[in-house]
Motif scaffolding. Structure first.
Motif, short mmCIF file in Angstrom:
data_model
loop_
_atom_site.label_atom_id
_atom_site.label_comp_id
_atom_site.label_asym_id
_atom_site.label_seq_id
_atom_site.Cartn_x
_atom_site.Cartn_y
_atom_site.Cartn_z
N GLU A 71 88.46 78.88 -12.46
CA GLU A 71 89.84 79.27 -13.13
C GLU A 71 90.67 80.08 -12.49
OE1 GLU A 71 89.92 80.90 -17.92
OE2 GLU A 71 88.17 80.87 -17.13
N THR A 72 91.91 79.59 -12.24
CA THR A 72 92.76 80.40 -11.71
C THR A 72 93.41 81.48 -12.50
OG1 THR A 72 94.48 78.74 -12.03
CG2 THR A 72 93.49 78.47 -9.93
N THR A 73 92.94 82.60 -12.74
CA THR A 73 93.32 83.73 -13.89
C THR A 73 94.18 84.69 -13.12
OG1 THR A 73 91.20 84.81 -13.46
CG2 THR A 73 91.46 83.04 -15.27
N TYR A 122 96.19 77.41 -4.54
CA TYR A 122 96.06 77.50 -6.06
C TYR A 122 95.92 75.97 -6.60
CZ TYR A 122 96.54 82.21 -6.86
OH TYR A 122 95.89 83.82 -6.89
N THR A 123 96.84 74.99 -6.18
CA THR A 123 96.89 73.67 -6.87
C THR A 123 95.52 73.12 -6.65
OG1 THR A 123 99.22 73.60 -6.34
CG2 THR A 123 98.13 71.32 -6.64
N LEU A 138 103.51 80.15 -9.77
CA LEU A 138 102.28 79.74 -10.42
C LEU A 138 102.23 79.18 -11.65
CD1 LEU A 138 99.74 81.96 -8.25
CD2 LEU A 138 100.38 79.47 -7.79
N ARG A 139 102.84 80.15 -12.38
CA ARG A 139 102.93 79.83 -14.01
C ARG A 139 103.78 78.66 -14.18
NH1 ARG A 139 103.82 85.70 -16.55
NH2 ARG A 139 101.31 86.30 -16.69
N ALA A 169 92.69 74.63 -9.02
CA ALA A 169 92.97 74.41 -10.24
C ALA A 169 92.40 73.12 -10.39
CB ALA A 169 94.32 74.28 -10.82
N HIS A 226 99.55 77.10 -14.08
CA HIS A 226 98.25 78.36 -13.81
C HIS A 226 98.53 79.09 -14.66
CE1 HIS A 226 97.15 76.57 -9.84
NE2 HIS A 226 98.41 76.54 -9.75
N GLN A 227 97.33 79.37 -15.62
CA GLN A 227 97.57 80.55 -16.49
C GLN A 227 97.16 82.04 -16.11
OE1 GLN A 227 97.64 79.97 -20.32
NE2 GLN A 227 98.41 77.95 -19.55
N ILE A 228 98.19 82.49 -15.14
CA ILE A 228 97.95 83.88 -14.48
C ILE A 228 98.03 84.87 -15.38
CG2 ILE A 228 98.71 85.19 -12.66
CD1 ILE A 228 97.44 82.46 -11.50
#
Ligand SMILES: *Cc1c(COP(=O)(O)O)cnc(C)c1O
Length: 422
Positions: free
Chosen positions: A197-199, A187-188, A229-230, A191, A234-236
């Motif tokens: 976009e990591t959603t 994820y890093t 992740l948050r 991003a 990240h805007q999960i």
């Protein structure tokens, strides 16, 4: 509410939502798939109701049954779709229009560049990415279009689910997903890619799972990752809990409403007060019991002690018994008073010993020309069919409140040969 199968007897004749199955076979020929629209809508409704308290979208897994008529119905009911190929994307758009793309997630370990381009052009909700090389290719394709691809990594939670080994996917021994322990680092990396976009985060542990605990365990592990992740920034928003809720192929008292309620309760309890939009990907559960494969007895024969009932449907029409040793109930379409039972193998005409629907099954003695219904054939039936032995695949009938309607006519030989250049 009709919770079990939509196929029930009235006056010794099998009916699908009141429509006479033998008459459908006369009108449209055999082998024939017959589906209850009512049951499919009802099952989708059960999901939507059971998760009503949670922000969610039911994304029907198209591969279970990709009939355009069924996709159209589910799109109208507000469902989204889980697709695994460009072909399934094309189907979903053909059935539901371009607007449904905003409710489409794209799963699968082997997405091609062309398929990614099609999905980027359609502006689907989310790509469920299954490996780092796939992520890199997607980033490049999106960058070339000046777009940002919304992604979830499909994590492999290393949760074991009791099902057939061919349809279990959530162990690290399987080809699916990215090990959950490695996901944070990926994820890093993701991003840092401007076109990504990591959603979301997604998980899918397998198919035909009857216990709800493995789903809850997998979701809990996924949510722990979401929290990490948050905290990484990240805007999960989306948590895709996958599909896989099973049905009972042998038990006629299966209570679908209870099963969904149970499943929803387990997932909601894992979710707690976490603020996410849940994506659910049921396939089999929505369509499996809604369908039956209707076939005609061609011949009866006996080899030694063994009796065989040879029918006009084969493994190319319904491969589940051959592929997964799956059990399907088989019943006469018209019952005969006072008929005796016998033990026989119900087999098709295909030149393979694996071409059987049931082995050593006790059924009322049938005669040449009788019709049999192979029940619970709505999922992974026609969608897994082939033209092996140059057999025309079955036609499909959808029984709606307004009556029965042919939704796929039988193929012709000319259509089969059309792409060939002898
Ligand atoms: C096959 C599949 C599903 C649907 O599985 P069912 O057992 O039919 O519910 C859902 N999600 C993914 C990613 C799949 O591969």
């Amino acid at each position: 509410m009709n919770q079990g199968r939509p196929f029930v007897y009235a006056d010794a004749r099998l009916k699908c939502d009141g429509v006479d199955v033998a008459e459908l076979a006369e009108q449209f020929g055999t082998p024939l798939y017959v589906y209850s629209a009512n049951q499919i809508a009802e099952r989708a409704g059960l999901f939507q109701t059971a998760f009503a308290g949670v922000s969610h979208t039911v994304c029907y897994a198209v591969k279970a049954n990709s009939s355009l008529a069924i996709l159209k119905m589910l799109a109208a009911q507000g469902c989204g779709f889980d697709i695994v190929s460009g072909g399934e994307l094309a189907r979903v758009l053909a059935a539901g229009g371009r607007d449904v793309a905003s409710r489409v997630v794209f799963s699968g370990v082997g997405k091609t560049a062309a398929e990614m381009d099609e999905a980027l052009d359609a502006e689907i909700l989310q790509f469920n990415v299954e490996s780092e090389p796939e992520l890199e290719l997607l980033a490049a394709r999106a960058a070339a279009k000046g777009k940002r691809a919304r992604i979830a990594l499909r994590v492999n939670p290393d949760v074991s689910a009791e099902t057939h080994p061919y349809i279990s996917t959530g162990l690290s021994a399987h080809k699916f997903g990215i090990g959950i322990k490695l996901a944070r680092a990926v994820y890093t990396r993701a991003a840092a890619m401007p076109s990504i976009e990591t959603t979301g985060v997604s998980v899918h542990i397998g198919s035909q799972i009857r216990q709800v605990e493995p789903f809850a365990e997998a979701l809990a592990k996924t949510l722990a990752l979401v929290a990490e992740l948050r905290s990484d920034g990240h805007q999960i928003r989306y948590v895709d809990a996958g599909g896989g809720l099973g049905i009972e192929y042998a038990d006629k008292d299966f209570d679908a409403a209870e099963q969904v309620a149970h499943y929803a309760a387990a997932l909601k309890s894992a979710l707690g007060s976490m603020d996410v939009h849940l994506l659910l990907e049921p396939g089999r559960f929505l369509v499996g019991q809604a369908g039956a494969l209707i076939t005609r007895v061609l011949y009866r024969k006996q080899n030694g002690d063994k009796k065989f009932v040879i029918v006009d449907a084969g493994m190319n029409d319904l491969i589940r018994p051959a592929l997964y040793q799956a059990h399907h109930e088989i019943v006469p379409v018209v019952t005969r008073e006072g008929s005796l039972d016998e033990e026989a193998d119900i087999v098709g005409p295909v030149c393979e010993s694996g071409d059987f629907f049931a082995r050593a099954r006790t059924l009322p003695v049938s005669e040449d020309g009788d019709l049999l219904a192979v029940l619970d054939a709505g999922a992974y039936g026609l969608s897994l069919s082939s033209n092996y032995n140059t057999r025309l695949r079955p036609a499909e009938v959808l029984v709606e409140s307004t009556g029965a309607r042919l939704v796929r006519r039988r193929e012709t030989y000319e259509e089969l040969f059309a792409p060939e250049m002898p």
